[in-house]
Design a protein around this motif. Structure first.
Motif, PDB file in Angstrom:
ATOM      1  N   ARG A   1       6.630  33.793  42.307  1.00 56.52           N
ATOM      2  CA  ARG A   1       6.267  32.620  41.524  1.00 56.52           C
ATOM      3  C   ARG A   1       5.065  31.909  42.109  1.00 56.52           C
ATOM      4  O   ARG A   1       4.309  31.265  41.379  1.00 56.52           O
ATOM      5  CB  ARG A   1       7.457  31.662  41.440  1.00 56.52           C
ATOM      6  CG  ARG A   1       8.613  32.211  40.644  1.00 56.52           C
ATOM      7  CD  ARG A   1       9.809  31.280  40.639  1.00 56.52           C
ATOM      8  NE  ARG A   1       9.463  29.964  40.124  1.00 56.52           N
ATOM      9  CZ  ARG A   1      10.357  28.997  39.940  1.00 56.52           C
ATOM     10  NH1 ARG A   1      11.619  29.213  40.214  1.00 56.52           N
ATOM     11  NH2 ARG A   1       9.974  27.821  39.492  1.00 56.52           N
ATOM     12  N   TRP A   2       4.863  32.003  43.406  1.00 63.89           N
ATOM     13  CA  TRP A   2       3.775  31.256  44.045  1.00 63.89           C
ATOM     14  C   TRP A   2       2.406  31.794  43.651  1.00 63.89           C
ATOM     15  O   TRP A   2       1.404  31.097  43.800  1.00 63.89           O
ATOM     16  CB  TRP A   2       3.937  31.300  45.556  1.00 63.89           C
ATOM     17  CG  TRP A   2       3.803  32.679  46.137  1.00 63.89           C
ATOM     18  CD1 TRP A   2       4.761  33.621  46.228  1.00 63.89           C
ATOM     19  CD2 TRP A   2       2.617  33.252  46.690  1.00 63.89           C
ATOM     20  NE1 TRP A   2       4.272  34.764  46.795  1.00 63.89           N
ATOM     21  CE2 TRP A   2       2.948  34.564  47.095  1.00 63.89           C
ATOM     22  CE3 TRP A   2       1.313  32.805  46.879  1.00 63.89           C
ATOM     23  CZ2 TRP A   2       2.021  35.411  47.681  1.00 63.89           C
ATOM     24  CZ3 TRP A   2       0.392  33.655  47.467  1.00 63.89           C
ATOM     25  CH2 TRP A   2       0.749  34.939  47.868  1.00 63.89           C
TER      26      TRP A   2
ATOM     27  N   ALA B   1       1.048  27.567  44.598  1.00 58.75           N
ATOM     28  CA  ALA B   1       0.030  27.832  45.628  1.00 58.75           C
ATOM     29  C   ALA B   1      -1.239  28.400  45.003  1.00 58.75           C
ATOM     30  O   ALA B   1      -2.364  28.064  45.409  1.00 58.75           O
ATOM     31  CB  ALA B   1       0.599  28.788  46.670  1.00 58.75           C
ATOM     32  N   ARG B   2      -1.071  29.253  44.013  1.00 57.18           N
ATOM     33  CA  ARG B   2      -2.240  29.805  43.327  1.00 57.18           C
ATOM     34  C   ARG B   2      -3.035  28.706  42.629  1.00 57.18           C
ATOM     35  O   ARG B   2      -4.275  28.712  42.628  1.00 57.18           O
ATOM     36  CB  ARG B   2      -1.789  30.845  42.313  1.00 57.18           C
ATOM     37  CG  ARG B   2      -2.917  31.411  41.469  1.00 57.18           C
ATOM     38  CD  ARG B   2      -2.369  32.161  40.269  1.00 57.18           C
ATOM     39  NE  ARG B   2      -3.451  32.637  39.418  1.00 57.18           N
ATOM     40  CZ  ARG B   2      -4.081  31.885  38.520  1.00 57.18           C
ATOM     41  NH1 ARG B   2      -3.736  30.602  38.378  1.00 57.18           N
ATOM     42  NH2 ARG B   2      -5.055  32.380  37.780  1.00 57.18           N
ATOM     43  N   ASP B   3      -2.321  27.736  41.999  1.00 57.16           N
ATOM     44  CA  ASP B   3      -3.017  26.651  41.311  1.00 57.16           C
ATOM     45  C   ASP B   3      -3.865  25.826  42.275  1.00 57.16           C
ATOM     46  O   ASP B   3      -5.001  25.442  41.953  1.00 57.16           O
ATOM     47  CB  ASP B   3      -2.005  25.742  40.602  1.00 57.16           C
ATOM     48  CG  ASP B   3      -1.338  26.450  39.437  1.00 57.16           C
ATOM     49  OD1 ASP B   3      -1.940  27.399  38.901  1.00 57.16           O
ATOM     50  OD2 ASP B   3      -0.219  26.059  39.072  1.00 57.16           O
ATOM     51  N   TRP B   4      -3.320  25.561  43.449  1.00 59.54           N
ATOM     52  CA  TRP B   4      -4.091  24.783  44.436  1.00 59.54           C
ATOM     53  C   TRP B   4      -5.343  25.548  44.858  1.00 59.54           C
ATOM     54  O   TRP B   4      -6.422  24.961  44.999  1.00 59.54           O
ATOM     55  CB  TRP B   4      -3.229  24.463  45.651  1.00 59.54           C
ATOM     56  CG  TRP B   4      -2.235  23.377  45.418  1.00 59.54           C
ATOM     57  CD1 TRP B   4      -0.896  23.505  45.240  1.00 59.54           C
ATOM     58  CD2 TRP B   4      -2.517  21.969  45.318  1.00 59.54           C
ATOM     59  NE1 TRP B   4      -0.303  22.285  45.037  1.00 59.54           N
ATOM     60  CE2 TRP B   4      -1.280  21.306  45.089  1.00 59.54           C
ATOM     61  CE3 TRP B   4      -3.670  21.208  45.415  1.00 59.54           C
ATOM     62  CZ2 TRP B   4      -1.186  19.930  44.940  1.00 59.54           C
ATOM     63  CZ3 TRP B   4      -3.588  19.830  45.270  1.00 59.54           C
ATOM     64  CH2 TRP B   4      -2.350  19.195  45.030  1.00 59.54           C
ATOM     65  N   VAL B   5      -5.213  26.841  45.053  1.00 57.85           N
ATOM     66  CA  VAL B   5      -6.378  27.642  45.455  1.00 57.85           C
ATOM     67  C   VAL B   5      -7.426  27.646  44.351  1.00 57.85           C
ATOM     68  O   VAL B   5      -8.631  27.452  44.596  1.00 57.85           O
ATOM     69  CB  VAL B   5      -5.931  29.071  45.806  1.00 57.85           C
ATOM     70  CG1 VAL B   5      -7.143  29.976  46.031  1.00 57.85           C
ATOM     71  CG2 VAL B   5      -5.048  29.065  47.051  1.00 57.85           C
ATOM     72  N   VAL B   6      -6.985  27.867  43.098  1.00 59.13           N
ATOM     73  CA  VAL B   6      -7.933  27.916  41.978  1.00 59.13           C
ATOM     74  C   VAL B   6      -8.591  26.555  41.756  1.00 59.13           C
ATOM     75  O   VAL B   6      -9.810  26.467  41.559  1.00 59.13           O
ATOM     76  CB  VAL B   6      -7.214  28.396  40.699  1.00 59.13           C
ATOM     77  CG1 VAL B   6      -8.120  28.269  39.481  1.00 59.13           C
ATOM     78  CG2 VAL B   6      -6.759  29.838  40.857  1.00 59.13           C
TER      79      VAL B   6
ATOM     80  N   LEU C   1       2.294  29.251  33.287  1.00 61.81           N
ATOM     81  CA  LEU C   1       3.055  30.473  33.082  1.00 61.81           C
ATOM     82  C   LEU C   1       4.443  30.368  33.702  1.00 61.81           C
ATOM     83  O   LEU C   1       5.431  30.846  33.140  1.00 61.81           O
ATOM     84  CB  LEU C   1       2.296  31.660  33.677  1.00 61.81           C
ATOM     85  CG  LEU C   1       2.805  33.057  33.308  1.00 61.81           C
ATOM     86  CD1 LEU C   1       2.793  33.247  31.808  1.00 61.81           C
ATOM     87  CD2 LEU C   1       1.962  34.119  33.981  1.00 61.81           C
ATOM     88  N   VAL C   2       4.522  29.731  34.863  1.00 63.82           N
ATOM     89  CA  VAL C   2       5.830  29.516  35.490  1.00 63.82           C
ATOM     90  C   VAL C   2       6.707  28.653  34.599  1.00 63.82           C
ATOM     91  O   VAL C   2       7.915  28.884  34.467  1.00 63.82           O
ATOM     92  CB  VAL C   2       5.656  28.885  36.885  1.00 63.82           C
ATOM     93  CG1 VAL C   2       6.996  28.454  37.459  1.00 63.82           C
ATOM     94  CG2 VAL C   2       4.979  29.869  37.826  1.00 63.82           C
TER      95      VAL C   2
END
Length: 420
Positions: free
Chosen positions: A20-21, A46-51, A27-28
């Motif tokens: 999920r991260w 975590a992906r959202d913060w990176v993007v 999408l989640v």
């Protein structure tokens, strides 16, 4: 993790449940409903913060590169340059709000990018977000407005090293590239969600097929229990009724009736144990269940004769063992149920069992009894025997008819397929 989330994880694709991260928050939220904040907004992964951080840095980098160009832009006063940079800084900071207000941010970036060159990176980031998260009608309106402002922008602030039309073409190409990238990301997410829906539908269909198979298996076992036990228990009832109505019968008849009762009870228990064994084993095949075929018809008639019935067997099948097992089993069960009904409703009458057939011609079975004489003892029954026989014959691809004969008796006629 709560029970709700655990159940929702089970409905999501297994390959994504542990990752999920790396998924976008939107999408989640679709894959795992009610996994966001209490207010309804999904939590950043975590992906959202990176993007988000990467887009912020990209917008800031574009703004810093544009600051150097501002110093070389002719006719730009220092005050206008400061305003341009302030608007660009605010636009870059607003990139962090792109997930919460994608439409509002994209609309605001249209006039901001018209008056501020350093807001160009933030405008592209907002357009990309709009393409990913909102329907195409929003993207069409905002994207068209942005394209229409480009000629005005380059007329007001022309590029010193590029022709006017070339500047417009490069800006249009850059906008189209960002929009296409956003639509690609959106299509990939929609594909993933469609695969999720297909997986859920497949699981639901598999569950329904499993439930239907269980129901059919239970119905088959219920029919089997009726066919097997009704024959035995009818013997018990008939002979017990005879002992009740004739308490002064000779000792030999009483002993013979008691022996039949004891033997029928023992065989009924044996059959019941075999059927219950199938239920406990949860086996899909018929191993262990009583499955007589047409070969056992002689034994069935002999058993009925031993119980005191007058049964005549006319077997005109050259080789009963050659009859297909399913057809022979159906014919046996029809004969067994018909003999049971004749014993209950016409005791003491003569019963004729006729069976004939050949490969390619089909198998014909008839069980006929004469009209009963005298008072018939009441034997309780379910009334479902003939219905079950009709269903058996239909499932086997044949037909079954039953009804009174002109002489006042009763006849059951079945015709079953027997292919070569």
């Amino acid at each position: 993790m709560s029970t709700v989330n655990t159940d929702q994880q089970a409905t999501a694709p297994p390959a994504l449940a542990k990752r999920r991260w790396v998924l976008p928050a939107a999408l989640v939220e679709d894959l795992y409903p009610q996994s966001g904040r209490p207010g309804g907004r999904p939590r950043r992964t975590a992906r959202d913060w990176v993007v988000d951080f990467a887009l912020f840095l990209l917008a800031a980098a574009v703004g810093l590169l544009t600051v150097d160009a501002l110093e070389q832009e002719p006719g730009l006063s220092p005050a206008m340059a400061v305003v341009d940079q302030l608007v660009g800084a605010l636009s870059c900071a607003a990139v962090w709000l792109r997930r919460r207000w994608p439409v509002g941010l994209a609309v605001a970036m249209v006039p901001f990018s018209l008056v501020s060159a350093t807001a160009g990176g933030a405008a592209l980031a907002s357009l990309f977000t709009l393409a990913v998260h909102r329907p195409l009608r929003y993207l069409a309106w905002v994207g068209t407005a942005g394209l229409l402002t480009q000629p005005l922008y380059y007329w007001m602030r022309p590029e010193p090293d590029l022709p006017y039309l070339a500047s417009i073409a490069i800006g249009t190409l850059l906008t189209a590239t960002v929009v296409g990238w956003g639509l690609l990301v959106r299509s990939k997410r929609q594909l993933l969600l469609s695969l999720r829906d297909r997986a859920r539908h497949a699981e639901a269909e598999a569950r329904l097929r499993g439930e239907q198979a269980q129901r059919l298996a239970r119905e088959a076992i219920a029919r089997e229990m009726h066919d097997v036990l009704a024959h035995r228990l009818t013997l018990l009832s008939v002979h017990a009724g005879a002992l009740e109505f004739r308490p002064d019968a000779p000792r030999e008849e009483v002993a013979r009736a008691a022996g039949v009762i004891r033997e029928s009870a023992h065989e009924a228990l044996q059959d019941l144990r075999q059927i219950i064994g199938v239920l406990r084993a949860a086996d899909s095949d018929d191993a262990g269940r009583p499955q007589p075929t047409l070969v056992a018809l002689d034994a069935l008639v002999a058993e009925s004769r031993a119980a005191g019935m007058k049964v005549t067997l006319a077997d005109r099948v050259p080789d009963p063992a050659a009859v297909p097992a399913s057809v022979g089993r159906t014919a046996y069960r029809i004969a067994q149920e018909a003999l049971t009904n004749a014993r209950k409703h016409a005791p003491g009458t003569e019963v004729t069992v006729s069976v004939a057939g050949a490969p390619g011609d089909g198998l014909a079975l008839s069980v006929r009894n004469a009209p009963p004489r005298g008072e018939v003892p009441h034997v309780p029954g379910s009334g479902q025997g003939l219905i079950g026989l009709t269903e058996r014959a239909t499932l086997a691809g044949g037909t079954l008819e039953h009804g009174p004969t002109p002489a006042g008796g009763f006849e059951v006629r079945a015709r079953l397929p027997w292919t070569e």
